[in-house]
Design a protein around this motif. Structure first.
Motif, PDB file in Angstrom:
ATOM      1  N   SER A  63     -10.095   9.554  -3.682  1.00  0.00           N
ATOM      2  CA  SER A  63     -10.880  10.589  -4.901  1.00  0.00           C
ATOM      3  C   SER A  63     -10.197  10.767  -5.964  1.00  0.00           C
ATOM      4  N   THR A  64      -8.857  10.293  -5.949  1.00  0.00           N
ATOM      5  CA  THR A  64      -8.144  10.491  -7.196  1.00  0.00           C
ATOM      6  C   THR A  64      -7.431   9.195  -7.669  1.00  0.00           C
ATOM      7  N   ARG A  65      -7.967   8.207  -7.220  1.00  0.00           N
ATOM      8  CA  ARG A  65      -7.533   6.856  -7.415  1.00  0.00           C
ATOM      9  C   ARG A  65      -7.002   6.556  -8.906  1.00  0.00           C
ATOM     10  N   SER A  66      -5.731   6.186  -9.259  1.00  0.00           N
ATOM     11  CA  SER A  66      -5.546   5.746 -10.592  1.00  0.00           C
ATOM     12  C   SER A  66      -5.077   4.268 -10.574  1.00  0.00           C
ATOM     13  N   HIS A  67      -4.740   3.878 -11.848  1.00  0.00           N
ATOM     14  CA  HIS A  67      -4.645   2.475 -12.217  1.00  0.00           C
ATOM     15  C   HIS A  67      -3.275   2.207 -12.607  1.00  0.00           C
ATOM     16  N   GLY A  68      -2.564   1.262 -12.314  1.00  0.00           N
ATOM     17  CA  GLY A  68      -1.264   0.922 -12.738  1.00  0.00           C
ATOM     18  C   GLY A  68      -0.919  -0.593 -12.805  1.00  0.00           C
ATOM     19  N   PHE A  69       0.413  -0.960 -12.774  1.00  0.00           N
ATOM     20  CA  PHE A  69       0.780  -2.295 -12.821  1.00  0.00           C
ATOM     21  C   PHE A  69       1.963  -2.574 -11.922  1.00  0.00           C
ATOM     22  N   ILE A  70       1.843  -3.448 -11.240  1.00  0.00           N
ATOM     23  CA  ILE A  70       3.218  -3.832 -10.643  1.00  0.00           C
ATOM     24  C   ILE A  70       4.061  -4.967 -11.519  1.00  0.00           C
ATOM     25  N   ASP A  71       5.288  -4.609 -11.497  1.00  0.00           N
ATOM     26  CA  ASP A  71       6.197  -5.411 -12.444  1.00  0.00           C
ATOM     27  C   ASP A  71       6.039  -6.964 -12.313  1.00  0.00           C
TER      28      ASP A  71
END
Length: 138
Positions: A63-71
């Motif tokens: 419901s509150t999914r965020s986006h990011g990056f793995i180094d």
């Protein structure tokens, strides 16, 4: 004459305060030292990039999914999330004025925090929780 491993350690021992500036170079040199394949160049198709820097991920509850990056990501093998730290600095007496700008203590970058402190431990634990919640996009 020192071994390649000792040279690598000596070279990187002094790094500090700039994770983004240092990590990819560090990882490439580490793979060369270990004699393993280097990360691949990212393509426009994130789904087929199985070994790359800055792999897109979604994390958190649905419901509150965020986006990011793995180094650094290698499918089926590992994820590597870098955190830059710094060594403790000697204390400078703030009441002692320097006569010349050259004599003033340099402000060193500290990255996320100083290695070996409780703040460093907290940062590493938060990173572990973040990586546990991260999932590569389908």
């Amino acid at each position: 004459m020192s071994s390649p491993i000792e040279q690598f350690i000596d070279r990187w021992r002094g790094s500090g305060g700039s994770e983004r500036a240092n990590f990819q170079r560090f990882a490439i040199e580490l793979t060369q030292l270990l004699g393993v394949e280097e990360p691949k160049i990212a393509t426009s198709d994130d789904q087929d990039d199985d070994y790359r820097f800055e792999r897109p991920v979604d994390f958190g509850p649905t419901s509150t999914r965020s986006h990011g990056f793995i180094d650094l990501y290698r499918r089926g093998c590992f994820v590597l999330e870098a955190k830059q730290g710094a060594e403790r600095r000697s204390r400078h007496d703030p009441n002692q004025l320097s006569m010349f700008v050259e004599d003033a203590p340099k402000q060193a970058r500290t990255g996320h925090c100083v290695r070996g402190t409780s703040r460093w431990d907290d940062t590493m634990l938060k990173q572990r929780l973040w990586m546990t919640a991260a999932t590569p996009p389908n």
